[in-house]
Design a protein around this motif. Sequence first.
Motif, PDB file in Angstrom:
ATOM      1  N   LEU A 187       9.976  -8.893  -1.391  1.00  0.00           N
ATOM      2  CA  LEU A 187      10.580  -8.425  -2.642  1.00  0.00           C
ATOM      3  C   LEU A 187      11.491  -7.220  -2.384  1.00  0.00           C
ATOM      4  N   GLU A 188      11.053  -6.319  -1.544  1.00  0.00           N
ATOM      5  CA  GLU A 188      11.881  -5.144  -1.239  1.00  0.00           C
ATOM      6  C   GLU A 188      13.165  -5.556  -0.539  1.00  0.00           C
ATOM      7  N   GLU A 189      13.049  -6.576   0.310  1.00  0.00           N
ATOM      8  CA  GLU A 189      14.255  -7.094   0.963  1.00  0.00           C
ATOM      9  C   GLU A 189      15.196  -7.702  -0.068  1.00  0.00           C
ATOM     10  N   MET A 190      14.646  -8.453  -1.028  1.00  0.00           N
ATOM     11  CA  MET A 190      15.472  -9.028  -2.091  1.00  0.00           C
ATOM     12  C   MET A 190      16.108  -7.926  -2.939  1.00  0.00           C
ATOM     13  N   ALA A 191      15.350  -6.868  -3.218  1.00  0.00           N
ATOM     14  CA  ALA A 191      15.844  -5.766  -4.056  1.00  0.00           C
ATOM     15  C   ALA A 191      17.000  -5.022  -3.402  1.00  0.00           C
ATOM     16  N   SER A 192      17.156  -5.192  -2.100  1.00  0.00           N
ATOM     17  CA  SER A 192      18.261  -4.549  -1.383  1.00  0.00           C
ATOM     18  C   SER A 192      19.272  -5.577  -0.882  1.00  0.00           C
ATOM     19  N   GLY A 193      19.105  -6.811  -1.299  1.00  0.00           N
ATOM     20  CA  GLY A 193      19.939  -7.884  -0.777  1.00  0.00           C
ATOM     21  C   GLY A 193      21.291  -8.002  -1.452  1.00  0.00           C
ATOM     22  N   SER A 194      21.976  -9.094  -1.155  1.00  0.00           N
ATOM     23  CA  SER A 194      23.354  -9.284  -1.629  1.00  0.00           C
ATOM     24  C   SER A 194      23.439  -9.968  -2.988  1.00  0.00           C
ATOM     25  N   ASN A 195      22.346 -10.617  -3.422  1.00  0.00           N
ATOM     26  CA  ASN A 195      22.385 -11.334  -4.695  1.00  0.00           C
ATOM     27  C   ASN A 195      22.074 -10.371  -5.842  1.00  0.00           C
ATOM     28  N   VAL A 196      23.037 -10.214  -6.750  1.00  0.00           N
ATOM     29  CA  VAL A 196      22.911  -9.216  -7.814  1.00  0.00           C
ATOM     30  C   VAL A 196      21.707  -9.488  -8.708  1.00  0.00           C
ATOM     31  N   ILE A 197      21.613 -10.712  -9.223  1.00  0.00           N
ATOM     32  CA  ILE A 197      20.537 -11.015 -10.156  1.00  0.00           C
ATOM     33  C   ILE A 197      19.197 -11.013  -9.442  1.00  0.00           C
ATOM     34  N   GLY A 198      19.210 -11.335  -8.133  1.00  0.00           N
ATOM     35  CA  GLY A 198      17.987 -11.254  -7.347  1.00  0.00           C
ATOM     36  C   GLY A 198      17.515  -9.824  -7.201  1.00  0.00           C
ATOM     37  N   ARG A 199      18.452  -8.901  -6.998  1.00  0.00           N
ATOM     38  CA  ARG A 199      18.085  -7.477  -6.907  1.00  0.00           C
ATOM     39  C   ARG A 199      17.423  -7.012  -8.187  1.00  0.00           C
ATOM     40  N   LEU A 200      18.007  -7.420  -9.311  1.00  0.00           N
ATOM     41  CA  LEU A 200      17.490  -7.001 -10.618  1.00  0.00           C
ATOM     42  C   LEU A 200      16.044  -7.455 -10.814  1.00  0.00           C
ATOM     43  N   HIS A 201      15.792  -8.735 -10.615  1.00  0.00           N
ATOM     44  CA  HIS A 201      14.450  -9.261 -10.863  1.00  0.00           C
ATOM     45  C   HIS A 201      13.446  -8.770  -9.830  1.00  0.00           C
ATOM     46  N   ALA A 202      13.895  -8.558  -8.603  1.00  0.00           N
ATOM     47  CA  ALA A 202      12.986  -8.043  -7.584  1.00  0.00           C
ATOM     48  C   ALA A 202      12.509  -6.636  -7.950  1.00  0.00           C
ATOM     49  N   LEU A 203      13.396  -5.810  -8.449  1.00  0.00           N
ATOM     50  CA  LEU A 203      13.011  -4.455  -8.851  1.00  0.00           C
ATOM     51  C   LEU A 203      11.952  -4.486  -9.945  1.00  0.00           C
ATOM     52  N   TRP A 204      12.187  -5.309 -10.964  1.00  0.00           N
ATOM     53  CA  TRP A 204      11.230  -5.347 -12.074  1.00  0.00           C
ATOM     54  C   TRP A 204       9.933  -6.073 -11.678  1.00  0.00           C
ATOM     55  N   THR A 205      10.029  -7.009 -10.744  1.00  0.00           N
ATOM     56  CA  THR A 205       8.811  -7.661 -10.269  1.00  0.00           C
ATOM     57  C   THR A 205       7.941  -6.655  -9.509  1.00  0.00           C
ATOM     58  N   LEU A 206       8.566  -5.868  -8.656  1.00  0.00           N
ATOM     59  CA  LEU A 206       7.831  -4.821  -7.951  1.00  0.00           C
ATOM     60  C   LEU A 206       7.197  -3.845  -8.939  1.00  0.00           C
ATOM     61  N   GLU A 207       7.942  -3.509  -9.976  1.00  0.00           N
ATOM     62  CA  GLU A 207       7.397  -2.610 -10.998  1.00  0.00           C
ATOM     63  C   GLU A 207       6.190  -3.249 -11.676  1.00  0.00           C
ATOM     64  N   GLY A 208       6.290  -4.525 -11.986  1.00  0.00           N
ATOM     65  CA  GLY A 208       5.183  -5.217 -12.629  1.00  0.00           C
ATOM     66  C   GLY A 208       3.958  -5.318 -11.748  1.00  0.00           C
ATOM     67  N   MET A 209       4.163  -5.255 -10.424  1.00  0.00           N
ATOM     68  CA  MET A 209       3.051  -5.310  -9.464  1.00  0.00           C
ATOM     69  C   MET A 209       2.565  -3.914  -9.066  1.00  0.00           C
ATOM     70  N   ASN A 210       3.135  -2.871  -9.702  1.00  0.00           N
ATOM     71  CA  ASN A 210       2.804  -1.482  -9.359  1.00  0.00           C
ATOM     72  C   ASN A 210       3.095  -1.196  -7.894  1.00  0.00           C
ATOM     73  N   ALA A 211       4.201  -1.763  -7.400  1.00  0.00           N
ATOM     74  CA  ALA A 211       4.536  -1.604  -5.985  1.00  0.00           C
ATOM     75  C   ALA A 211       5.952  -1.072  -5.776  1.00  0.00           C
ATOM     76  N   LEU A 212       6.599  -0.603  -6.836  1.00  0.00           N
ATOM     77  CA  LEU A 212       7.971  -0.121  -6.713  1.00  0.00           C
ATOM     78  C   LEU A 212       7.984   1.321  -6.209  1.00  0.00           C
ATOM     79  N   GLN A 213       8.686   1.552  -5.111  1.00  0.00           N
ATOM     80  CA  GLN A 213       8.761   2.881  -4.513  1.00  0.00           C
ATOM     81  C   GLN A 213       9.974   3.648  -5.056  1.00  0.00           C
ATOM     82  N   PRO A 214       9.819   4.974  -5.275  1.00  0.00           N
ATOM     83  CA  PRO A 214      10.943   5.782  -5.758  1.00  0.00           C
ATOM     84  C   PRO A 214      12.184   5.673  -4.875  1.00  0.00           C
ATOM     85  N   SER A 215      12.003   5.486  -3.589  1.00  0.00           N
ATOM     86  CA  SER A 215      13.159   5.391  -2.693  1.00  0.00           C
ATOM     87  C   SER A 215      14.029   4.184  -3.047  1.00  0.00           C
ATOM     88  N   LEU A 216      13.393   3.104  -3.470  1.00  0.00           N
ATOM     89  CA  LEU A 216      14.142   1.910  -3.861  1.00  0.00           C
ATOM     90  C   LEU A 216      14.866   2.139  -5.185  1.00  0.00           C
TER      91      LEU A 216
END
Length: 1011
Positions: free
Chosen positions: A482-511
């Motif tokens: 997910l972190e790789e997707m959140a930093s990847g080239s696909n715009v909509i993939g980055r968006l959903h990866a960020l919120w998915t990480l947030e929903g899993m309580n795994a989103l880091q401030p650095s991201l």
Amino acid sequence: MIYLFKPYTCYFIAALMLAAVSCNQKKSSPGLSGGGIAAKDALATMQVAEGFKIEMIASEPLITSPVDMEIDEYGRLYVVEMHGYPLDKSGSGNIVMLSDTNGDGIMDKRILFKEGLILPTGILRWKKGFLVTDSPGIYYLEDSDGDGKADIMDTVLTGFALTNPQHNLNNPVYGLDNWIYAAHEGVVKSRDYVQEFGDEGTEIYYPSKPDVVRLPKNASGRSVRFRPDQFKLEQLANRCQFGHTFDKWGHWFGSNNSNQGYQEIIAERYLTRNLQLPPTDPIHSMSDHLDAPEVFPTTTNPDRQIFTDMGTMTSGSGLTAYLADDFPAPYNNATFIAEPVSNLVHVDVLRDSGVSYAAGRVFPNKEFFSSTDAWSRPVNMYVGPDGALYILDYYRRVIESPEWMSEEAINAGNLYDGIDKGRIYRITPVDGKKADWMKGLKLGDASGDQLVKELANPNGWWRINAQRLLVDRADKNTVPVLEEMASGSNVIGRLHALWTLEGMNALQPSLIKKALKDSVAGIRENAVKLAELHLRDDPALGTALTALQNDEDIKVRFQLLLTLGSVSSAQASEARNRMLFANMENKWFQVAALSAFPLDANALLNLVLAKYKAGVPAYGSMIQRLAEMIAATSDDAVVHQHIQHAVVPRSAGERQSQTSMLRGLAQGLRNRKNNLSISRADQQLLLKTFFDSPSDELRKSVLQFLRASTITDDALRSSAVTRAASIALDTTLPDMKRADVIDFLSFGNPTEYQAMLQGLLTPQEQPSVKLAALRVLNLVPSTAVSEFLVEQWPGLTKEIRDAAVRVFMSDIDRMNILITAMEQNKISTNSVSFWTGIALMQVADDTLRERARAVFSKNAEEAKRIAKEYQAALDVKGDAEKGKAVYMQSCAVCHQVRGQYGVAFGPDLGTIHNWKKEDILANILDPNLSIMAGYDLWEIILNNGESLQSIIAAETASAITIKNMGNFEKTISRQDIKSLKSLSISAMPGGLEKNIGKEQMADLIAFLKRN
């Protein structure tokens, strides 16, 4: 409920299963004996936009009364059947699972997943089952043993009202932020069915943990969002009738019966953090073609009831954003909304409009989908895993509720025709792919890595379901991917990866910090929202946020201003002020800045005054907002200080700020929880300003303030009222000043000035003076003024008549006088607006209500009688092209059609395409049957004895402009007019049918219906 109706124009499905119900109505037999089109013939009645095709995937007897659907991660179709409208609460609602067993693309198998629901309105896949909305609760249903039937039913939330069914809880949606959103409106009390629908709700809570969180009774009539697994629950800022949606960036859009799309600009959590913030409407109507737009049905024989406002959207429901890529441009930014009363689906395209969006028509004079079948009732839509748009057709003869129908219509016996019908259609591009999901999907069995890949899918169905499954599984092994997707080239993939990480309580401030610097504005905007959730854990995010204060995108800056409103630091405060002044002309930035907590309103007001720009109205608006906050919460001394600022004589430019200050102070006083004492000295100063100021706007502001604060000194008030009365009759003074002093008479006893005020309602007086006189006359506590207005009605112009109607509508006794005048043909029903007519037909008094309904139905009955004589013209199918020639010869001399083909003397006929053919015919045969307001004929007698008969085209303070056939205009000074009287007849000459044969009449009607 499946429709979005306000109490004064309610059209909801009058469907009743064969179970006994509490209405003593004769029920017609189900089926097609009384009309309707068989399912096999339905597609032939339908039109879809060019480049698209439509197919039917399900119909009766497999489904009946469908209102919502959900396709789960295994490709199983679940449909909500709501059979109980309008009165059946016996438990006739179902959830059914449909499948296509032979692969032909048509559902052929039905499993009853859950029965016994009351009035179910929506379904959402969640965990291993479904969330279903069915007031008073939201329920979780699950099939735990794999037999296709729900054997688990838990109440997730309860307490929602069960009143007028069109306004009940509905349509749960999984949001980008991992909250579940449910549309909801306030209580609409029933008049005739209180026993069935009188439950106004309780506090909203989780029955399994009743003490964790509670919302106010019925959630204050607002939509809600919740996270059941975390027992989170919040009231939203919006109200929504039936159907809501999100765009790909997570912006929420709602709708109601007459508004096809509005956006929640500011969330409730921002509006409630600063208790000083005045009540604020957080909703922006997006339509650029009216909130109740003109619609273009193709219905052959529409059957409308007396509450139907023909030709406009009155039953908007099922708002759906298209979040796939299978449709061509411009549908990638489209929203669809059903209009069941008019048997169509309307489409708009969204475009950026600053902080918000604007919605524009795709087609100027037609709809995306329509049916000639009056029984076709599209109520909701769904974008599937195949990118197709699915339309749920409730299919009924009558869609109005008996609550809003005439007794005659109710007793006709066909209220429930079509009870056993229902269809689902699939719309795709003509070269669109097949519905492969019907063969089954494997998304539910996908690995974590496979689900992460689907977050970049161009189809929103795959993205949101993959996100939901990932959050539900909470598998930490997927975090690196997910972190790789959140930093990847696909715009909509980055968006959903960020919120998915947030929903899993795994989103880091650095991201989050990295996302704040993303090249795409939508990612940065969402990163700001995510940073807001982590500020306590990592205060350094505050510094990263303030770096965005000059972001090139206005939506990013706006969200930043909202987020920084919860940050209590000098750095954040300075950034907020800089963004406010840089975007001062945007009202939403003003509200966002004022929502901050803590906020020193006095200090900010002084700063705005120091930077004040006289030529920029936005500064005045900000001053008004701040003054309102201060007056609502500050002590006497602070308010006194601002009164002094507002009334001390200043330059013309500075007077604009004084006006704004007083308006804000006045509104703030109205909002105060305790009374504020205004000193006698301040009252004297305000009165002096009122009578002596040369500024109309400042004088009006003083009047507003005095009304809010009252004049407590009796002697002061008495002398001021006497002075006002003397000025009111001075015709040498400007009319605006006279109007203001007339309004001031409301501080005294209006009855004392009744004769004087009635004497001002003459043709020679300026409209502003007459309007002010009516406002004060409205305060006279009797029906004498209303009786006087009936006598004077022929001499009142349209603007004054509109104000006079407001006098009639102020209490039940005056309404009685108005209805009596209509019954006696002293006042035409066309003199009141459609909405006023609705209000009259919904008054609490039973006798008055029925009289009102009878008088407003009279024209329709007369139209039927007149049309009967010319029935042949209705039976013949006309030729629109030949009809155009008839129009040009017989009608174009006085009319245009949508601004073309003729002379703009009478009403434009482009708006009557939604009328029934018999109504068009009747109005041609009898022009006086229904005279549109503003197009009646007037007799003007001049002082020199000359008599004129014309339409009044316009009026000003000093003159009226009249217009005759041929569009010849003439302006007449009011001082030259001796008398002015409406003749209550149409300017259109009668006898037109003598020059038009029945075949030509059929052609003319076809032409007018086409346009």
